[in-house]
Scaffold this motif. Structure first.
Motif, PDB file in Angstrom:
ATOM      1  N   ARG A  85      -3.772  -2.023   7.505  1.00  0.00           N
ATOM      2  CA  ARG A  85      -3.605  -3.052   6.478  1.00  0.00           C
ATOM      3  C   ARG A  85      -4.496  -2.719   5.309  1.00  0.00           C
ATOM      4  O   ARG A  85      -5.260  -1.755   5.321  1.00  0.00           O
ATOM      5  CB  ARG A  85      -3.958  -4.424   7.068  1.00  0.00           C
ATOM      6  N   ASP A  86      -4.363  -3.533   4.325  1.00  0.00           N
ATOM      7  CA  ASP A  86      -5.157  -3.265   3.128  1.00  0.00           C
ATOM      8  C   ASP A  86      -6.645  -3.540   3.384  1.00  0.00           C
ATOM      9  O   ASP A  86      -7.013  -4.271   4.283  1.00  0.00           O
ATOM     10  CB  ASP A  86      -4.665  -4.162   1.994  1.00  0.00           C
ATOM     11  N   ALA A  87      -7.432  -2.940   2.543  1.00  0.00           N
ATOM     12  CA  ALA A  87      -8.882  -3.209   2.590  1.00  0.00           C
ATOM     13  C   ALA A  87      -9.138  -4.598   2.027  1.00  0.00           C
ATOM     14  O   ALA A  87      -8.447  -5.031   1.107  1.00  0.00           O
ATOM     15  CB  ALA A  87      -9.605  -2.171   1.764  1.00  0.00           C
ATOM     16  N   VAL A 154      -3.434  -3.551  -2.832  1.00  0.00           N
ATOM     17  CA  VAL A 154      -2.014  -3.939  -2.840  1.00  0.00           C
ATOM     18  C   VAL A 154      -1.113  -2.872  -2.232  1.00  0.00           C
ATOM     19  O   VAL A 154       0.092  -2.951  -2.333  1.00  0.00           O
ATOM     20  CB  VAL A 154      -1.546  -4.264  -4.267  1.00  0.00           C
ATOM     21  N   LYS A 155      -1.720  -1.860  -1.604  1.00  0.00           N
ATOM     22  CA  LYS A 155      -0.912  -0.774  -1.021  1.00  0.00           C
ATOM     23  C   LYS A 155       0.225  -1.324  -0.181  1.00  0.00           C
ATOM     24  O   LYS A 155       1.386  -0.950  -0.308  1.00  0.00           O
ATOM     25  CB  LYS A 155      -1.807   0.096  -0.136  1.00  0.00           C
ATOM     26  N   ASN A 156      -0.160  -2.236   0.681  1.00  0.00           N
ATOM     27  CA  ASN A 156       0.800  -2.726   1.645  1.00  0.00           C
ATOM     28  C   ASN A 156       1.981  -3.425   0.993  1.00  0.00           C
ATOM     29  O   ASN A 156       3.133  -3.152   1.282  1.00  0.00           O
ATOM     30  CB  ASN A 156       0.069  -3.674   2.589  1.00  0.00           C
ATOM     31  N   ARG A 157       1.601  -4.337   0.070  1.00  0.00           N
ATOM     32  CA  ARG A 157       2.707  -5.066  -0.544  1.00  0.00           C
ATOM     33  C   ARG A 157       3.554  -4.153  -1.406  1.00  0.00           C
ATOM     34  O   ARG A 157       4.775  -4.276  -1.460  1.00  0.00           O
ATOM     35  CB  ARG A 157       2.212  -6.283  -1.320  1.00  0.00           C
ATOM     36  N   THR A 158       2.950  -3.161  -2.067  1.00  0.00           N
ATOM     37  CA  THR A 158       3.742  -2.229  -2.878  1.00  0.00           C
ATOM     38  C   THR A 158       4.703  -1.458  -1.982  1.00  0.00           C
ATOM     39  O   THR A 158       5.879  -1.294  -2.309  1.00  0.00           O
ATOM     40  CB  THR A 158       2.828  -1.223  -3.602  1.00  0.00           C
ATOM     41  N   ALA A 159       4.148  -1.048  -0.819  1.00  0.00           N
ATOM     42  CA  ALA A 159       5.003  -0.290   0.093  1.00  0.00           C
ATOM     43  C   ALA A 159       6.171  -1.150   0.551  1.00  0.00           C
ATOM     44  O   ALA A 159       7.323  -0.692   0.600  1.00  0.00           O
ATOM     45  CB  ALA A 159       4.196   0.172   1.290  1.00  0.00           C
ATOM     46  N   LEU A 160       5.886  -2.397   0.846  1.00  0.00           N
ATOM     47  CA  LEU A 160       6.942  -3.298   1.295  1.00  0.00           C
ATOM     48  C   LEU A 160       8.008  -3.458   0.213  1.00  0.00           C
ATOM     49  O   LEU A 160       9.217  -3.360   0.468  1.00  0.00           O
ATOM     50  CB  LEU A 160       6.308  -4.651   1.648  1.00  0.00           C
ATOM     51  N   VAL A 161       7.521  -3.686  -1.015  1.00  0.00           N
ATOM     52  CA  VAL A 161       8.467  -3.829  -2.137  1.00  0.00           C
ATOM     53  C   VAL A 161       9.314  -2.574  -2.258  1.00  0.00           C
ATOM     54  O   VAL A 161      10.534  -2.624  -2.394  1.00  0.00           O
ATOM     55  CB  VAL A 161       7.708  -4.107  -3.451  1.00  0.00           C
TER      56      VAL A 161
END
Ligand SMILES: Nc1ncnc2c1ncn2[C@@H]1O[C@H](COP(=O)(O)OP(=O)(O)O)[C@@H](O)[C@H]1O
Ligand SMILES: [Mg+2]
Lengths: 490, 221
Positions: A85-87, A154-161
């Motif tokens: 998950r994100d930091a 925001v890595k995670n949410r960007t990846a999801l998007v």
């Protein structure tokens, strides 16, 4: 319009041209709004989790014995802090002074934090974009709000998007391809009846015997029906004018016979009288020859018109003896052949060969072939007429100059004559008549090279009756033929 | 000899009249069917030349009515129409011969002459070809003025061929004329007679030609 241009505007092209731009616009709009929506949903969901963490932190702020205490439940941030998950970062400040957490994060404080409400903002932390949730919390006994901040990368949410956008794009592409494919299929399928029609029309395109019967309407799609009906009407018109033309040729030729008879009779009488100057007599001879040529032409024209009349009248019924018909024609032409110093002989492998067809037509066919053999064969040469009951053929063979391989189809054309015969008597219609008459009876006519290597062998191939049917062939009487063979000397 | 021409085309009729008048025949001419029927029933003609395309009625109708009235005058039909169907029709209706327009004058003359002879019932007894003279009545046969000694069979062969000179006479027909249908004949009997006859004709101006597979033909050498 040039044919190339016409091909460009094919039905498929047209359909795709009208369908594709609006389809693309719709897909684009769908994509854009989809992307926006995806981003919003992912952001909201992630923000909600982030604010959960924030509240879990800020709700533990408390004044205990003059100290501001905070109980950082491991679950509050821990659930956020797993490796993939994100930091997660946090900071708690009071009056601009960092109480706990990452000092660098505190820098990103909103200018005017909301009291008892969560604000979100974007920023960069350690070179990575982050999402920050901030809350200003009023703690009893403190005169200023305590600012609590929780941030995550925001890595995670960007990846999801990204994943969702890719799925969206794939979906749209599949839709586009499917639509194009369906259009192609639908056009092909829709045009299949037309392809059938085309085959039907092409099948009739036999240059000699064009079938003008209307096209069948049963399998024609509704949209094309008016066109096919119109085409049928046209066919009917063409058919009728074709008939009229044929009848005209025949009628005109008949009408020409009477005046021609007058001219011929009087010219022959004048010639017989023998009056007049030598020039006049020469002129009469020329006129006489021209009249005879004209007569020949007219008779041939009538023959051709008759031969090309549509099948099926009573003239086509009946049967004939190929041996007798051929022998009769050969007898007639034997006299002319003898006059030219040619030797004509007749060979048959049976006494009688009954075939279906019209005896007069057959006589005319063989007569025309014999006419050519006598006319174009060498003086002093041989003409052989042969009936072969096994093959169902009648052959007329000469040993003259022959017809060059390349011209053997052309000589069947109306009025075509080999250049070397341009000045000889003849109309150029003989072989056309032979072929047309043959076609009426299902017989084919071909020109071949005789076994001797020079000359012409004209072969008429009649359809043989099925071998099981009543024996149409009479076996030869061998002694008789043998005797005939014996009388060679004259 | 009286001949009637039924022909509506005046120019052609003039030509035909000229031919037969020159031959010394008494020729009448009418140009429609009514008139033709009337005059045929009144006058004893030796032959009629009948055009099929008459202005008032079909030539075939005229012919039918003539035959119905029991008049047996020989009739030669002239037509501008097509041979096949008409010929059969015409001959069925009782015509004796048939000629298509346009025709050669000689042809018309020859056929009319033959018709008249047939009508009179005595075919010309004297057959001539070149220097050959054959008297059918007496059987005497001369070549270049010299009497030919012929057996009856040889004479029959020569007579049959001479009667149809310059055309091919089928072998079967010749055999039938010479031997009759019932005689049992050796296969090459005809050839034997033919060979002897040829030898006797040698040196003359006529010859017999074998057309292989078709028959024989007598012609001027
Ligand atoms: N047996 C043949 N030998 C050589 N040439 C021939 C023969 N038959 C036909 N031809 C050529 O084919 C042409 C067409 O023949 P045809 O259709 O009978 O018309 P016509 O004989 O009236 O000219 C002739 O003009 C001649 O040049
Ligand atoms: Mg020809």
């Amino acid at each position: 319009m040039s044919p190339r241009k016409a091909r460009k505007l094919s039905l498929k092209r047209r359909l795709l041209l009208t369908l594709l731009p609006p389809l693309c616009c719709i897909l684009l709009a769908l994509g854009l709004s989809g992307a926006w929506l995806v981003k919003r949903i992912v952001e909201d969901a992630s923000d909600r989790v982030l604010s959960g963490s924030l509240q879990a932190v800020s709700e533990t702020l408390e004044m205990q014995e003059g100290y501001l205490t905070m109980d950082l439940p491991p679950s509050a941030l821990g659930m956020l802090e797993n490796p993939d998950r994100d930091a997660i970062y946090y900071s708690v400040t009071y009056r601009g002074k960092l109480i706990t957490g990452y000092p660098e994060l505190a820098v990103h404080q909103p200018v005017q934090p909301r009291i008892e409400g969560i604000r979100f903002s974007n920023s960069v932390f350690h070179g990575e974009p982050i999402r920050i949730a901030s809350e200003a919390r009023l703690v009893p006994q403190l005169d200023a709000p305590v600012i609590v901040q929780v941030a995550e990368t925001v890595k995670n949410r960007t990846a999801l998007v990204q994943r969702m956008l890719i799925a969206l794009a794939i979906g749209e592409t599949i839709l586009l391809v499917t639509v194009i494919g369906l259009v192609m299929l639908a056009v092909d399928w829709g045009l299949r009846p037309l392809a059938l029609l085309r085959r039907e029309v092409e099948a009739r395109n036999d240059e000699a015997e064009i079938d003008f019967a209307p096209l069948p309407l049963s399998s024609v799609p509704q949209e094309v029906l008016p066109f096919v009906s119109a085409f049928n009407t046209l066919l009917d018109h063409v058919d009728r004018s074709f008939q009229t033309l044929r009848r005209f040729t025949s009628d005109a030729s008949h009408q020409l016979r009477v005046p021609l008879a007058v001219v011929r009779a009087h010219v022959e009488l004048l010639r017989r009288d023998g009056h007049g100057s030598p020039e006049m007599r020469d002129a009469l001879t020329d006129i006489h020859q021209a009249v005879r040529a004209l007569q020949h032409l007219i008779v041939q024209l009538i023959s051709l018109a008759k031969a090309e009349r549509p099948n099926g009248d009573e003239a086509d019924a009946g049967s004939f003896d190929a041996v007798e018909c051929t022998a009769a024609a050969a007898r007639t032409y034997a006299v002319r052949a003898l006059e030219k110093g040619m030797e004509l002989s007749f060979e048959a492998d049976c006494e009688m060969l009954m075939l279906a067809g019209n005896a007069i037509f057959v006589g005319e066919m063989i007569g025309n072939l014999l006419d050519n053999a006598v006319l174009y064969g060498n003086a002093g040469g041989q003409i052989v007429v042969r009936v072969d009951s096994r093959a169902g053929t009648v052959e007329v063979e000469d040993d003259g100059p022959g017809i060059p391989e390349g011209a053997r189809e052309r000589v069947f054309e109306r009025f075509y004559r080999l250049p070397r015969n341009g000045d000889r008597e003849g109309s150029g219609l003989g072989l056309s008549i032979v072929r047309a008459l043959g076609r009426r009876m299902g017989a084919t006519v071909s020109l071949e090279t005789p076994a001797g290597g020079h000359g012409v062998k004209a072969v008429v191939r009649f359809p043989l009756p099925p071998s099981g049917s009543a024996a149409a062939r009479l076996a030869p009487a061998p002694q008789k033929l043998g005797a005939d063979e014996a009388v060679q000397a004259r | 000899m009286r001949l009637l021409i039924v022909e509506d085309d005046a120019a052609l009729a003039r030509g035909i009249l000229k031919v037969f008048r020159a031959e010394g025949l008494a020729v009448d001419h009418v140009s429609d069917g009514e008139e033709a029927l009337e005059i045929i029933q009144m006058e004893p003609y030796n032959a009629v030349v009948l055009d099929l395309g008459l202005p008032d009625m079909d030539g075939l109708t005229v012919l039918k009515q003539i035959r119905r009235a029991n008049i047996s005058v020989p009739v030669l039909i002239l037509t501008a129409r097509d041979a096949t169907a008409d010929r059969i029709n015409g001959l069925n209706q009782g015509a004796d011969d048939y000629l298509c327009k346009p025709f050669a004058i000689e042809e018309l003359e020859a056929r009319v002459r033959a018709l008249i002879r047939r009508g009179l019932g005595n075919p010309d007894p004297l057959l001539k070809l070149g220097t050959l003279e054959l008297d059918r009545a007496t059987g005497a046969c001369y070549l270049a003025g010299r009497l030919l000694e012929l057996t009856p069979r040889e004479r029959a062969v020569l007579e049959t061929l001479a009667a149809r000179a310059h055309s091919v006479v089928p072998k079967a027909r010749l055999s039938a004329e010479v031997f009759g249908y019932d005689d049992a004949v050796a296969p090459n009997a005809l050839e034997v007679h033919m060979g002897r006859l040829r030898r006797k004709l040698e040196g003359g101006d006529i010859e017999i030609i074998t057309v292989r597979g078709l028959g024989y033909l007598l012609r001027l050498a």
